[in-house]
Design a protein around this motif. Structure first.
Motif, mmCIF file in Angstrom:
data_model
loop_
_atom_site.group_PDB
_atom_site.id
_atom_site.type_symbol
_atom_site.label_atom_id
_atom_site.label_comp_id
_atom_site.label_asym_id
_atom_site.label_seq_id
_atom_site.Cartn_x
_atom_site.Cartn_y
_atom_site.Cartn_z
ATOM 1 N N PRO A 37 0.791 -1.221 0.000
ATOM 2 C CA PRO A 37 0.000 0.000 0.000
ATOM 3 C C PRO A 37 0.826 1.276 0.000
ATOM 4 N N ASP A 38 2.139 1.217 0.288
ATOM 5 C CA ASP A 38 2.936 2.435 0.384
ATOM 6 C C ASP A 38 4.004 2.441 -0.710
ATOM 7 N N PRO A 39 3.905 3.367 -1.698
ATOM 8 C CA PRO A 39 4.901 3.424 -2.775
ATOM 9 C C PRO A 39 6.309 3.733 -2.284
ATOM 10 N N GLY A 40 6.436 4.256 -1.083
ATOM 11 C CA GLY A 40 7.745 4.576 -0.524
ATOM 12 C C GLY A 40 8.392 3.421 0.214
ATOM 13 N N THR A 41 7.739 2.272 0.239
ATOM 14 C CA THR A 41 8.294 1.103 0.927
ATOM 15 C C THR A 41 9.640 0.735 0.311
ATOM 16 N N VAL A 42 10.627 0.512 1.159
ATOM 17 C CA VAL A 42 11.964 0.151 0.693
ATOM 18 C C VAL A 42 12.097 -1.365 0.697
ATOM 19 N N LEU A 43 12.488 -1.895 -0.457
ATOM 20 C CA LEU A 43 12.638 -3.338 -0.647
ATOM 21 C C LEU A 43 14.000 -3.640 -1.239
ATOM 22 N N GLY A 44 14.358 -4.895 -1.235
ATOM 23 C CA GLY A 44 15.518 -5.345 -1.984
ATOM 24 C C GLY A 44 15.053 -5.767 -3.366
ATOM 25 N N PHE A 45 15.833 -5.446 -4.387
ATOM 26 C CA PHE A 45 15.455 -5.703 -5.770
ATOM 27 C C PHE A 45 16.718 -6.119 -6.509
ATOM 28 N N ALA A 46 16.660 -7.229 -7.243
ATOM 29 C CA ALA A 46 17.867 -7.739 -7.900
ATOM 30 C C ALA A 46 17.538 -8.458 -9.204
ATOM 31 N N ILE A 47 18.547 -8.517 -10.079
ATOM 32 C CA ILE A 47 18.483 -9.391 -11.251
ATOM 33 C C ILE A 47 19.747 -10.241 -11.247
#
Length: 139
Positions: A71-81
């Motif tokens: 629900p929060d576009p500012g949520t910080v996640l880990g993202f990788a390829i």
């Protein structure tokens, strides 16, 4: 004399035929491979992760974008390829961002065809489930 002329004519014909090649070399410019865009959606929970695989047909640029986190576009996640290891069913991370928020883009280069992966994960900051949408553009 007629015989010498006939020999010369036959020799010239033989040389001309020997120099011919029926193979036609394609000299048209090489076109880049078509680009494919795939979209993946899911939900991760605190301490969770999701991995999505995709197949690259040839080497080229691979771009992954974190399109949405709710629900929060500012949520910080880990993202990788990275590269997919089918033996262990794991994503071997090559490019990552542990501070990714909505709009984060990862760009890399695949050296050849194969199965790659996009991974999204909690870096220890989530307190509730987060839904996400990512897109991956590749050759």
């Amino acid at each position: 004399m007629q015989r010498a002329f006939l020999r010369a004519l036959m020799l010239a014909a033989a040389v001309a035929v020997a120099g011919c090649d029926n193979d036609v070399e394609d000299r048209s410019p090489t076109e880049p491979p078509p680009t494919v865009t795939e979209t993946f959606e899911g939900t991760i929970t605190p301490n969770g992760a999701m991995t999505h695989t995709f197949n690259v047909s040839v080497g080229g640029t691979v771009t992954a974008t974190l399109l949405q986190s709710t629900p929060d576009p500012g949520t910080v996640l880990g993202f990788a390829i990275g590269t997919w290891n089918p033996t262990t069913s794991t994503c071997q991370t090559v490019i990552s961002n542990d501070n990714a928020a909505q709009g984060t883009i990862l760009t890399g280069a695949a050296s050849r065809n194969g199965t790659l992966c996009a991974r999204i994960y909690d870096t220890g900051r989530l307190t509730a489930a987060v839904s996400y949408t990512i897109s991956v553009t590749h050759p």
